[in-house]
Design a protein around this motif. Structure first.
Motif, PDB file in Angstrom:
ATOM      1  N   ILE A  21       0.839  -1.202   0.000  1.00  0.00           N
ATOM      2  CA  ILE A  21       0.000   0.000   0.000  1.00  0.00           C
ATOM      3  C   ILE A  21       0.870   1.246   0.000  1.00  0.00           C
ATOM      4  O   ILE A  21       0.638   2.198  -0.746  1.00  0.00           O
ATOM      5  N   HIS A  22       1.910   1.241   0.823  1.00  0.00           N
ATOM      6  CA  HIS A  22       2.794   2.408   0.889  1.00  0.00           C
ATOM      7  C   HIS A  22       3.522   2.633  -0.439  1.00  0.00           C
ATOM      8  O   HIS A  22       3.498   3.734  -0.974  1.00  0.00           O
ATOM      9  N   THR A  23       4.170   1.607  -0.961  1.00  0.00           N
ATOM     10  CA  THR A  23       4.999   1.789  -2.163  1.00  0.00           C
ATOM     11  C   THR A  23       4.163   2.094  -3.399  1.00  0.00           C
ATOM     12  O   THR A  23       4.660   2.729  -4.328  1.00  0.00           O
ATOM     13  N   THR A  24       2.911   1.688  -3.411  1.00  0.00           N
ATOM     14  CA  THR A  24       2.044   1.987  -4.548  1.00  0.00           C
ATOM     15  C   THR A  24       1.753   3.476  -4.632  1.00  0.00           C
ATOM     16  O   THR A  24       1.699   4.046  -5.717  1.00  0.00           O
ATOM     17  N   ASP A  25       1.573   4.121  -3.477  1.00  0.00           N
ATOM     18  CA  ASP A  25       1.174   5.524  -3.442  1.00  0.00           C
ATOM     19  C   ASP A  25       2.313   6.509  -3.192  1.00  0.00           C
ATOM     20  O   ASP A  25       2.112   7.707  -3.277  1.00  0.00           O
ATOM     21  N   CYS A  26       3.502   6.026  -2.867  1.00  0.00           N
ATOM     22  CA  CYS A  26       4.601   6.904  -2.472  1.00  0.00           C
ATOM     23  C   CYS A  26       5.434   7.355  -3.672  1.00  0.00           C
ATOM     24  O   CYS A  26       5.951   6.523  -4.422  1.00  0.00           O
ATOM     25  N   ALA A  27       5.582   8.665  -3.817  1.00  0.00           N
ATOM     26  CA  ALA A  27       6.403   9.204  -4.905  1.00  0.00           C
ATOM     27  C   ALA A  27       7.890   8.924  -4.678  1.00  0.00           C
ATOM     28  O   ALA A  27       8.665   8.890  -5.634  1.00  0.00           O
ATOM     29  N   GLY A  28       8.295   8.694  -3.430  1.00  0.00           N
ATOM     30  CA  GLY A  28       9.696   8.434  -3.115  1.00  0.00           C
ATOM     31  C   GLY A  28      10.119   6.985  -3.293  1.00  0.00           C
ATOM     32  O   GLY A  28      11.292   6.652  -3.177  1.00  0.00           O
ATOM     33  N   SER A  77      10.334   3.679  -5.771  1.00  0.00           N
ATOM     34  CA  SER A  77      10.316   3.279  -7.178  1.00  0.00           C
ATOM     35  C   SER A  77      11.141   2.009  -7.339  1.00  0.00           C
ATOM     36  O   SER A  77      11.647   1.453  -6.373  1.00  0.00           O
ATOM     37  N   ARG A  78      11.310   1.586  -8.568  1.00  0.00           N
ATOM     38  CA  ARG A  78      12.150   0.404  -8.836  1.00  0.00           C
ATOM     39  C   ARG A  78      13.603   0.656  -8.445  1.00  0.00           C
ATOM     40  O   ARG A  78      14.351  -0.265  -8.175  1.00  0.00           O
ATOM     41  N   LEU A  79      13.992   1.919  -8.413  1.00  0.00           N
ATOM     42  CA  LEU A  79      15.379   2.266  -8.114  1.00  0.00           C
ATOM     43  C   LEU A  79      15.665   2.379  -6.623  1.00  0.00           C
ATOM     44  O   LEU A  79      16.811   2.372  -6.210  1.00  0.00           O
ATOM     45  N   GLY A  80      14.624   2.507  -5.820  1.00  0.00           N
ATOM     46  CA  GLY A  80      14.848   2.643  -4.388  1.00  0.00           C
ATOM     47  C   GLY A  80      13.570   2.935  -3.643  1.00  0.00           C
ATOM     48  O   GLY A  80      12.494   3.001  -4.232  1.00  0.00           O
ATOM     49  N   ARG A  81      13.705   3.128  -2.333  1.00  0.00           N
ATOM     50  CA  ARG A  81      12.560   3.380  -1.475  1.00  0.00           C
ATOM     51  C   ARG A  81      12.847   4.565  -0.570  1.00  0.00           C
ATOM     52  O   ARG A  81      13.986   4.817  -0.211  1.00  0.00           O
ATOM     53  N   LEU A 106      10.530   5.420   4.972  1.00  0.00           N
ATOM     54  CA  LEU A 106       9.414   4.629   5.484  1.00  0.00           C
ATOM     55  C   LEU A 106       9.237   3.351   4.673  1.00  0.00           C
ATOM     56  O   LEU A 106       9.036   2.274   5.231  1.00  0.00           O
ATOM     57  N   GLY A 107       9.355   3.441   3.359  1.00  0.00           N
ATOM     58  CA  GLY A 107       9.255   2.249   2.512  1.00  0.00           C
ATOM     59  C   GLY A 107      10.326   1.226   2.853  1.00  0.00           C
ATOM     60  O   GLY A 107      10.072   0.025   2.893  1.00  0.00           O
ATOM     61  N   GLY A 108      11.524   1.703   3.135  1.00  0.00           N
ATOM     62  CA  GLY A 108      12.610   0.807   3.529  1.00  0.00           C
ATOM     63  C   GLY A 108      12.335   0.128   4.859  1.00  0.00           C
ATOM     64  O   GLY A 108      12.579  -1.067   5.020  1.00  0.00           O
ATOM     65  N   ARG A 109      11.795   0.888   5.814  1.00  0.00           N
ATOM     66  CA  ARG A 109      11.464   0.307   7.124  1.00  0.00           C
ATOM     67  C   ARG A 109      10.335  -0.715   6.999  1.00  0.00           C
ATOM     68  O   ARG A 109      10.384  -1.781   7.627  1.00  0.00           O
TER      69      ARG A 109
END
Length: 76
Positions: free
Chosen positions: A44-51, A53-57, A60-63
């Motif tokens: 849910i987070h990575t779908t909506d987060c502009a920060g 992407s395939r190149l990184g997170r 919060l996405g990393g955590r």
């Protein structure tokens, strides 16, 4: 559904248990298992987060990914 049996080749299988059996045997539905909850939060987070992407997170996405990985490691 309380478990998913994956195979190297061919179809896997889903294991189901009725409510009384889940209670007697202490089974948790897959949707409530820690790794499934963590994966949903991460997706849910990575779908909506502009920060993210395939190149990184983003941080919060990393955590969230780390939480998912730890929960997944606990199921093996």
């Amino acid at each position: 559904m309380v478990d998913i049996v994956e195979q190297k080749s061919g179809p896997g299988a889903a294991l189901y248990a009725c409510a009384p059996c889940r209670e007697q045997r202490g089974l948790t539905p897959v949707a409530e298992q820690a790794h499934e909850v963590a994966y949903r939060d991460y997706l849910i987070h990575t779908t909506d987060c502009a920060g993210c992407s395939r190149l990184g997170r983003c941080d919060l996405g990393g955590r969230l990914r780390d939480v998912y990985q730890k929960a997944l490691d606990g199921t093996r």
